[in-house]
Enzyme design. Structure first.
Site, PDB file in Angstrom:
ATOM      1  N   ASP A   1     100.897  40.149  81.594  1.00 17.27           N
ATOM      2  CA  ASP A   1     100.574  39.800  81.193  1.00 17.27           C
ATOM      3  C   ASP A   1      99.990  40.357  79.622  1.00 17.27           C
ATOM      4  OD1 ASP A   1     103.660  39.336  79.037  1.00 17.27           O
ATOM      5  OD2 ASP A   1     102.703  37.080  78.643  1.00 17.27           O
ATOM      6  N   GLU A   2     100.877  40.606  78.503  1.00 15.04           N
ATOM      7  CA  GLU A   2     100.276  41.795  77.548  1.00 15.04           C
ATOM      8  C   GLU A   2      99.594  42.438  77.739  1.00 15.04           C
ATOM      9  OE1 GLU A   2     100.828  40.173  74.625  1.00 15.04           O
ATOM     10  OE2 GLU A   2     101.525  38.483  74.620  1.00 15.04           O
TER      11      GLU A   2
ATOM     12  N   THR B   1     107.907  38.218  78.133  1.00 15.36           N
ATOM     13  CA  THR B   1     107.277  36.902  79.127  1.00 15.36           C
ATOM     14  C   THR B   1     108.228  36.693  80.067  1.00 15.36           C
ATOM     15  OG1 THR B   1     105.315  36.899  77.270  1.00 15.36           O
ATOM     16  CG2 THR B   1     105.591  35.348  78.943  1.00 15.36           C
TER      17      THR B   1
HETATM   18  P1  ADP Z   1     108.027  38.430  74.257  1.00 16.94           P
HETATM   19  O1  ADP Z   1     106.571  38.459  75.177  1.00 16.94           O
HETATM   20  O2  ADP Z   1     108.028  39.725  74.124  1.00 16.94           O
HETATM   21  O3  ADP Z   1     107.315  38.050  72.577  1.00 16.94           O
HETATM   22  P2  ADP Z   1     108.789  35.938  74.800  1.00 16.94           P
HETATM   23  O4  ADP Z   1     109.535  36.382  76.263  1.00 16.94           O
HETATM   24  O5  ADP Z   1     107.581  35.268  74.781  1.00 16.94           O
HETATM   25  O6  ADP Z   1     109.121  37.147  73.968  1.00 16.94           O
HETATM   26  O7  ADP Z   1     110.262  35.027  74.264  1.00 16.94           O
HETATM   27  C1  ADP Z   1     111.526  35.364  73.634  1.00 16.94           C
HETATM   28  C2  ADP Z   1     112.646  34.247  72.996  1.00 16.94           C
HETATM   29  O8  ADP Z   1     111.793  34.286  71.792  1.00 16.94           O
HETATM   30  C3  ADP Z   1     113.405  34.827  73.234  1.00 16.94           C
HETATM   31  O9  ADP Z   1     114.312  34.479  74.784  1.00 16.94           O
HETATM   32  C4  ADP Z   1     114.236  33.088  72.235  1.00 16.94           C
HETATM   33  O10 ADP Z   1     114.085  31.907  72.183  1.00 16.94           O
HETATM   34  C5  ADP Z   1     112.688  33.891  71.058  1.00 16.94           C
HETATM   35  N1  ADP Z   1     113.173  34.568  70.052  1.00 16.94           N
HETATM   36  C6  ADP Z   1     111.945  33.792  68.912  1.00 16.94           C
HETATM   37  N2  ADP Z   1     112.747  35.039  67.563  1.00 16.94           N
HETATM   38  C7  ADP Z   1     113.021  36.076  68.246  1.00 16.94           C
HETATM   39  C8  ADP Z   1     114.218  37.246  67.659  1.00 16.94           C
HETATM   40  N3  ADP Z   1     113.242  37.974  66.100  1.00 16.94           N
HETATM   41  N4  ADP Z   1     114.958  37.643  68.327  1.00 16.94           N
HETATM   42  C9  ADP Z   1     115.001  37.250  69.979  1.00 16.94           C
HETATM   43  N5  ADP Z   1     114.553  36.163  69.993  1.00 16.94           N
HETATM   44  C10 ADP Z   1     113.757  35.817  69.328  1.00 16.94           C
HETATM   45 MG    MG Z   2     104.817  37.910  75.750  1.00 14.03          MG
END
Ligand code: ADP
Ligand code: MG
Length: 202
Positions: A87-88, A21
């Site tokens: 997204d998603e 995201t």
């Molecule tokens: P996604 O959309 O892939 O679920 P997001 O963009 O919402 O991820 O969030 C990424 C952020 O989550 C990272 O920059 C960091 O601040 C936070 N974070 C929390 N737990 C973790 C983890 N285990 N590994 C990496 N980032 C993490």
């Molecule tokens: Mg996400």
């Protein structure tokens, strides 16, 4: 990324917490700086942080339009829109593949972010097709909560067995291959035949 004059499909994938995201929002912001008309969509079922905004785990956000079905994206598309961000994307029905392809054929730039794998480490919904038809794919890692290595898997730590379980750190952890725990039946993308079962069980 390279500039595609005739439309493009970019897919950002990886496990939970990998920054999909954040990367989508980064690309959206750059398109906004370039004054390109952009529409941002998300599946209506994803209400984790906000009904209408796309929000990252690091609390960055952009306003979005929640839609129930993939074809709703076409219905809501404005003539002036040049960039579509979703997204998603793994939560959409399989029509999302045709919808994304149609947008790119019309000359739009389509940005998608989604989980490549579900919690059983099986390719998630329409993602294999989207990744295959994309012009650009980036696969990003999270950090394994056990050892700090690059994480490519989303471990469900609750006992719910539904493919879709909206949740956060209470329900999921990012894990590396070594620390991801899976069950044999779960990891099989196709039914285990008598030919392969004894080999895998060995
Ligand atoms: P996604 O959309 O892939 O679920 P997001 O963009 O919402 O991820 O969030 C990424 C952020 O989550 C990272 O920059 C960091 O601040 C936070 N974070 C929390 N737990 C973790 C983890 N285990 N590994 C990496 N980032 C993490
Ligand atoms: Mg996400």
């Amino acid at each position: 990324m390279a500039y595609f004059a005739h439309g493009s499909i970019e897919v950002v994938c990886g496990p939970m917490f990998s920054g999909k995201t954040e990367e989508l929002i980064r690309r959206v912001r750059r398109a906004q700086i370039a004054r390109q008309k952009i529409q941002i969509f998300k599946p209506a079922i994803d209400t984790r942080y906000d009904e209408t905004a796309v929000v990252s785990h690091s609390s960055q956000s952009v306003l979005s339009e929640p839609v129930e079905k993939a074809i709703d994206i076409l219905a809501r598309l404005k003539d002036s829109t040049r960039v579509v961000a979703i997204d998603e994307v793994q939560f959409f029905d399989n029509n999302i593949v045709q919808v994304v392809d149609k947008l790119a054929r019309r000359g739009l730039r389509v940005l998608c972010a989604g989980l490549d794998l579900d919690y059983k480490a099986i390719p998630f919904g329409p993602m294999p097709q989207l990744l295959a038809i994309a012009d650009e794919v980036i696969k990003i890692n999270a950090i394994c909560t056990i050892c700090g290595a690059p994480a490519t898997r989303s471990q469900r730590i609750s006992h719910n067995k539904d493919q879709v379980l909206l949740g956060e750190k209470d329900s999921y952890q990012a894990r590396c291959r070594g620390h991801y725990e899976y069950e044999l039946e779960d990891s099989a993308q196709l039914p285990l035949t008598s030919e392969i079962r004894p080999i895998l069980e060995n």
